[in-house]
Design a protein around this motif. Structure first.
Motif, PDB file in Angstrom:
ATOM      1  N   VAL A  32     -23.611  41.861  42.858  1.00 50.27           N
ATOM      2  CA  VAL A  32     -23.388  41.093  41.623  1.00 50.27           C
ATOM      3  C   VAL A  32     -23.876  39.658  41.782  1.00 50.27           C
ATOM      4  O   VAL A  32     -24.491  39.095  40.886  1.00 50.27           O
ATOM      5  N   THR A  33     -23.623  39.070  42.941  1.00 52.69           N
ATOM      6  CA  THR A  33     -23.969  37.661  43.142  1.00 52.69           C
ATOM      7  C   THR A  33     -25.329  37.481  43.824  1.00 52.69           C
ATOM      8  O   THR A  33     -25.662  36.375  44.227  1.00 52.69           O
ATOM      9  N   SER A  34     -26.097  38.556  43.906  1.00 48.83           N
ATOM     10  CA  SER A  34     -27.446  38.434  44.465  1.00 48.83           C
ATOM     11  C   SER A  34     -28.277  37.528  43.559  1.00 48.83           C
ATOM     12  O   SER A  34     -27.868  37.201  42.437  1.00 48.83           O
ATOM     13  N   ARG A  35     -29.429  37.152  44.033  1.00 52.03           N
ATOM     14  CA  ARG A  35     -30.274  36.231  43.264  1.00 52.03           C
ATOM     15  C   ARG A  35     -30.491  36.710  41.833  1.00 52.03           C
ATOM     16  O   ARG A  35     -30.480  35.924  40.897  1.00 52.03           O
ATOM     17  N   TRP A  36     -30.690  38.016  41.636  1.00 48.98           N
ATOM     18  CA  TRP A  36     -31.012  38.530  40.304  1.00 48.98           C
ATOM     19  C   TRP A  36     -29.878  39.315  39.649  1.00 48.98           C
ATOM     20  O   TRP A  36     -29.864  39.475  38.431  1.00 48.98           O
ATOM     21  N   GLU A  53     -37.930  44.489  28.070  1.00 50.18           N
ATOM     22  CA  GLU A  53     -37.139  43.479  27.360  1.00 50.18           C
ATOM     23  C   GLU A  53     -36.266  42.709  28.340  1.00 50.18           C
ATOM     24  O   GLU A  53     -36.139  41.485  28.244  1.00 50.18           O
ATOM     25  N   LEU A  54     -35.700  43.443  29.275  1.00 50.27           N
ATOM     26  CA  LEU A  54     -34.861  42.813  30.294  1.00 50.27           C
ATOM     27  C   LEU A  54     -35.701  41.888  31.170  1.00 50.27           C
ATOM     28  O   LEU A  54     -35.303  40.767  31.468  1.00 50.27           O
ATOM     29  N   ARG A  55     -36.878  42.360  31.545  1.00 50.12           N
ATOM     30  CA  ARG A  55     -37.766  41.541  32.379  1.00 50.12           C
ATOM     31  C   ARG A  55     -38.166  40.256  31.650  1.00 50.12           C
ATOM     32  O   ARG A  55     -38.213  39.176  32.244  1.00 50.12           O
ATOM     33  N   GLU A  56     -38.452  40.349  30.368  1.00 49.99           N
ATOM     34  CA  GLU A  56     -38.816  39.157  29.591  1.00 49.99           C
ATOM     35  C   GLU A  56     -37.650  38.198  29.436  1.00 49.99           C
ATOM     36  O   GLU A  56     -37.847  36.992  29.333  1.00 49.99           O
ATOM     37  N   SER A  57     -36.428  38.722  29.433  1.00 46.89           N
ATOM     38  CA  SER A  57     -35.260  37.851  29.242  1.00 46.89           C
ATOM     39  C   SER A  57     -34.901  37.079  30.509  1.00 46.89           C
ATOM     40  O   SER A  57     -34.194  36.083  30.436  1.00 46.89           O
ATOM     41  N   ILE A  58     -35.394  37.524  31.674  1.00 44.93           N
ATOM     42  CA  ILE A  58     -35.079  36.876  32.948  1.00 44.93           C
ATOM     43  C   ILE A  58     -36.369  36.295  33.509  1.00 44.93           C
ATOM     44  O   ILE A  58     -37.132  36.987  34.183  1.00 44.93           O
ATOM     45  N   GLN A  59     -36.628  35.040  33.234  1.00 48.39           N
ATOM     46  CA  GLN A  59     -37.860  34.413  33.701  1.00 48.39           C
ATOM     47  C   GLN A  59     -37.905  34.362  35.221  1.00 48.39           C
ATOM     48  O   GLN A  59     -36.909  34.066  35.873  1.00 48.39           O
ATOM     49  N   GLY A  60     -39.062  34.687  35.783  1.00 45.58           N
ATOM     50  CA  GLY A  60     -39.272  34.573  37.217  1.00 45.58           C
ATOM     51  C   GLY A  60     -39.022  35.838  38.019  1.00 45.58           C
ATOM     52  O   GLY A  60     -39.336  35.883  39.208  1.00 45.58           O
ATOM     53  N   ILE A  61     -38.463  36.860  37.411  1.00 45.46           N
ATOM     54  CA  ILE A  61     -38.197  38.096  38.148  1.00 45.46           C
ATOM     55  C   ILE A  61     -39.421  39.005  38.075  1.00 45.46           C
ATOM     56  O   ILE A  61     -40.050  39.136  37.025  1.00 45.46           O
ATOM     57  N   THR A  69     -32.986  45.651  41.701  1.00 42.37           N
ATOM     58  CA  THR A  69     -31.678  45.134  41.277  1.00 42.37           C
ATOM     59  C   THR A  69     -30.987  46.123  40.352  1.00 42.37           C
ATOM     60  O   THR A  69     -29.794  46.409  40.516  1.00 42.37           O
ATOM     61  N   LEU A  70     -31.722  46.673  39.401  1.00 40.40           N
ATOM     62  CA  LEU A  70     -31.145  47.647  38.476  1.00 40.40           C
ATOM     63  C   LEU A  70     -30.679  48.898  39.221  1.00 40.40           C
ATOM     64  O   LEU A  70     -29.603  49.425  38.944  1.00 40.40           O
TER      65      LEU A  70
END
Length: 122
Positions: A32-36, A53-61, A69-70
């Protein structure tokens, strides 16, 4: 009989002592507390999202890190994954009840931090 029930409670307490490296709860906390991990949970707090959509919502991943992570969050039971058999497959992710329960205080923490920061602070 009391002795046996006491031992069971002690075993459960030891099993979930996050200061021990073999603690199952510690693994979930680490994920849960990992970087992503935290950003995935916060991103899914209002809507179920498809992978991109998830990738676009999290910049830099990166796609690779998001997939990893998923995968871990799904294995932990925090996130569910639904695949629709289309070409290409449509994959949607959302928070499980456990994920919503864990994500709520993370969202509160994030909201408190952003309220304390002035708009020009960086």
């Amino acid at each position: 009989m009391t002795e046996g029930s006491q031992q069971g409670r002690d075993e459960t307490r030891a099993r979930y002592d996050v200061f021990h490296t073999d603690c199952l709860a510690r693994d979930v906390v680490d994920h849960v507390t990992s970087r992503w991990g935290i950003w995935v949970l916060i991103s899914l707090r209002h809507n179920d999202l498809r992978f991109y959509e998830l990738r676009e919502s999290i910049q830099g991943i990166s796609e690779k890190m998001l997939a990893q992570t998923l995968r871990v969050l799904v294995e932990d039971g925090l996130v569910w994954r639904e695949v629709e058999p289309t070409t290409p497959p449509r994959v949607t992710y959302g928070l499980s009840e456990f994920g919503r329960d864990i994500g709520e205080p993370l969202t509160e923490l994030f909201d408190r931090i952003t309220r304390r920061l002035s708009p020009g602070t960086r």
